[in-house]
Motif scaffolding. Structure first.
Motif, mmCIF file in Angstrom:
data_model
loop_
_atom_site.group_PDB
_atom_site.id
_atom_site.type_symbol
_atom_site.label_atom_id
_atom_site.label_comp_id
_atom_site.label_asym_id
_atom_site.label_seq_id
_atom_site.Cartn_x
_atom_site.Cartn_y
_atom_site.Cartn_z
ATOM 1 N N MET A 11 36.433 76.645 35.691
ATOM 2 C CA MET A 11 35.393 77.490 36.307
ATOM 3 C C MET A 11 35.302 77.216 37.799
ATOM 4 O O MET A 11 35.722 76.157 38.264
ATOM 5 C CB MET A 11 34.021 77.137 35.701
ATOM 6 N N GLY A 33 35.950 73.343 38.704
ATOM 7 C CA GLY A 33 35.676 72.367 37.643
ATOM 8 C C GLY A 33 36.104 72.878 36.286
ATOM 9 O O GLY A 33 36.816 73.886 36.168
ATOM 10 N N GLY A 34 35.622 72.200 35.283
ATOM 11 C CA GLY A 34 36.031 72.487 33.899
ATOM 12 C C GLY A 34 36.677 71.220 33.372
ATOM 13 O O GLY A 34 37.685 70.757 33.922
ATOM 14 N N ALA A 35 36.082 70.671 32.308
ATOM 15 C CA ALA A 35 36.493 69.352 31.840
ATOM 16 C C ALA A 35 38.006 69.232 31.596
ATOM 17 O O ALA A 35 38.624 68.236 31.977
ATOM 18 C CB ALA A 35 35.739 69.032 30.554
ATOM 19 N N ASN A 38 39.936 69.292 34.807
ATOM 20 C CA ASN A 38 39.715 68.003 35.493
ATOM 21 C C ASN A 38 40.635 66.929 34.909
ATOM 22 O O ASN A 38 41.226 66.136 35.639
ATOM 23 C CB ASN A 38 38.270 67.515 35.319
ATOM 24 N N TYR A 90 29.679 78.090 37.405
ATOM 25 C CA TYR A 90 28.436 77.375 37.129
ATOM 26 C C TYR A 90 27.891 76.756 38.404
ATOM 27 O O TYR A 90 28.630 76.508 39.357
ATOM 28 C CB TYR A 90 28.604 76.378 35.986
ATOM 29 N N TYR A 104 25.084 77.508 33.649
ATOM 30 C CA TYR A 104 26.351 78.190 33.361
ATOM 31 C C TYR A 104 26.229 79.706 33.407
ATOM 32 O O TYR A 104 25.241 80.270 32.955
ATOM 33 C CB TYR A 104 26.831 77.843 31.942
ATOM 34 N N ARG A 106 28.894 81.890 31.892
ATOM 35 C CA ARG A 106 30.210 81.907 31.244
ATOM 36 C C ARG A 106 30.180 82.660 29.918
ATOM 37 O O ARG A 106 31.010 82.405 29.050
ATOM 38 C CB ARG A 106 30.705 80.469 31.053
ATOM 39 N N ILE A 135 34.027 71.635 24.255
ATOM 40 C CA ILE A 135 33.487 72.741 25.062
ATOM 41 C C ILE A 135 34.135 74.065 24.633
ATOM 42 O O ILE A 135 33.467 75.097 24.541
ATOM 43 C CB ILE A 135 33.724 72.498 26.574
ATOM 44 N N ARG A 168 27.961 70.049 24.938
ATOM 45 C CA ARG A 168 27.139 70.696 25.970
ATOM 46 C C ARG A 168 26.015 71.435 25.264
ATOM 47 O O ARG A 168 26.228 72.530 24.712
ATOM 48 C CB ARG A 168 27.995 71.694 26.783
ATOM 49 N N VAL A 254 29.182 64.070 37.315
ATOM 50 C CA VAL A 254 29.994 65.059 36.591
ATOM 51 C C VAL A 254 31.484 64.777 36.828
ATOM 52 O O VAL A 254 31.917 64.607 37.964
ATOM 53 C CB VAL A 254 29.639 66.503 37.025
ATOM 54 N N GLY A 255 32.229 64.729 35.754
ATOM 55 C CA GLY A 255 33.672 64.509 35.862
ATOM 56 C C GLY A 255 34.066 63.058 35.612
ATOM 57 O O GLY A 255 35.253 62.746 35.468
ATOM 58 N N ASP A 258 35.917 62.670 32.374
ATOM 59 C CA ASP A 258 37.293 63.207 32.437
ATOM 60 C C ASP A 258 38.208 62.208 33.153
ATOM 61 O O ASP A 258 39.362 62.024 32.769
ATOM 62 C CB ASP A 258 37.313 64.554 33.183
ATOM 63 N N ASP A 294 33.502 67.868 40.770
ATOM 64 C CA ASP A 294 33.935 67.532 39.411
ATOM 65 C C ASP A 294 35.273 66.811 39.371
ATOM 66 O O ASP A 294 35.546 66.054 38.444
ATOM 67 C CB ASP A 294 34.052 68.810 38.572
#
Ligand code: KDG
Length: 316
Positions: A11, A33-35, A38, A90, A104, A106, A135, A168, A254-255, A258, A294
């Protein structure tokens, strides 16, 4: 051969210019970002070969994420841009005490266009590890079936399945998450989970109890992320508790998970012993939280070596 392929949603992230409640923030930095992306970037920066399976909108944000991933040496041959589904975004709120909230946008995720039968078997077959998270099924649509098919293909070809529940609660309820994630656990080779998440899934937050229960489910490598308490792990009959690594400062958490995962997978793929892998992963987690964004804080291998005191840091 690719070391780690991840599948999930990337994202655009809008990071606030100032700390405090979102309703008073006027300026944002546009980042990515986005797990699962990442994770791929984290592995890539450490020196592993990576790939990312996903869909993005055929729009400016989608193109910028794809360019970014390519710049990080993540293979994007299975990352397609689709029409009619805007790239998800997000917004992040960071409070003075470091607490983070996400907002978010999404609901029409481009990943909803993915179909189980469209997964590229030879791409997955060519990997050592397939990394997935909770997720992706939480997004909805056919995503759970796509994930189950990716697991089936990985298993068929002896590719290890690495899984982070990444629950989440803005995307689904605890009950929904528990039901789906419990079904995924028996297929997992490497579990990378937070202690609080495991409380939601199996009703245990104590690392030893988590390890016992998930061993019974049949998971061979179990890693429990314990935030400021460090981590614990079980691998090849050995149970280890690893001390936390103190961050120089905490600006954006955040991140961090990951980054931890990337560090652990690096050690796993290099056959390091569990203690070394956990310490390496904890160190990366602590480095990620000291930089806003992230994935901006995900270190290169030599950055971690410097942090571990293995090589000297030359500043000027
Ligand atoms: O793990 C970091 C992710 O939480 C972040 O990059 C955004 O993927 C994201 C999510 O769903 O929160």
């Amino acid at each position: 051969m690719i070391d780690v392929i991840s599948m999930g949603e990337a994202m655009v992230v809008f990071n606030p210019d100032i700390k405090g409640p979102m309703k008073f923030v006027n300026g944002f930095q546009k980042n990515i970002g986005g797990a699962e992306l990442n994770l791929a970037i984290g592995c890539s920066r450490l020196g592993l070969k990576t790939g990312f399976i996903s869909r993005l909108g055929n729009d400016e944000f989608g193109k910028s994420i794809r360019t970014f991933a390519r710049g990080e040496q993540v293979d994007t041959s299975e990352l397609k841009l689709v029409k009619g589904y805007p790239t998800s975004v997000y917004f992040k709120e960071i409070m003075e005490d470091g607490n983070v909230q996400t907002f978010y946008y999404r609901d029409k995720s481009p990943t909803l266009t993915m179909k189980p039968e469209e997964l590229n078997e030879s791409y997955i077959k060519n990997a050592r590890v397939l990394h997935i998270t909770g997720i992706f099924p939480a997004i909805g649509g056919d995503n759970l079936n796509v994930m189950m098919e990716s697991i089936r293909l990985a298993k068929k070809h002896g590719v290890k399945v690495s899984f982070d529940p990444n629950i989440r609660l803005k995307m689904w309820t605890k009950e929904e998450a528990r039901k789906v994630l419990l079904d995924i656990l028996p297929h997992v080779d490497i579990l990378l989970a937070g202690d609080e998440e495991m409380d939601i899934i199996i009703g245990e937050s104590n690392p030893k109890a988590i390890i016992e229960k998930t061993k019974e489910i049949g998971i061979p490598t179990i890693i429990v992320k314990r935030g400021e308490h460090g981590s614990a792990g079980y691998h090849q009959g050995q149970l280890i508790y690893a001390d936390p690594v103190k961050a120089t400062k905490v600006v954006d958490t955040v991140g961090a998970g990951d980054g931890f995962n990337a560090g652990f997978l690096y050690g796993y793929l290099h056959d390091w012993d569990l203690e070394r892998s956990l310490h390496f992963a904890n160190t990366i987690g602590s480095m990620v939280v000291s930089i806003t964004g992230d994935n901006e804080g995900l270190p290169y291998y030599e950055d971690v070596q410097e942090r571990l005191g293995e090589i000297e840091k030359v500043e000027r």
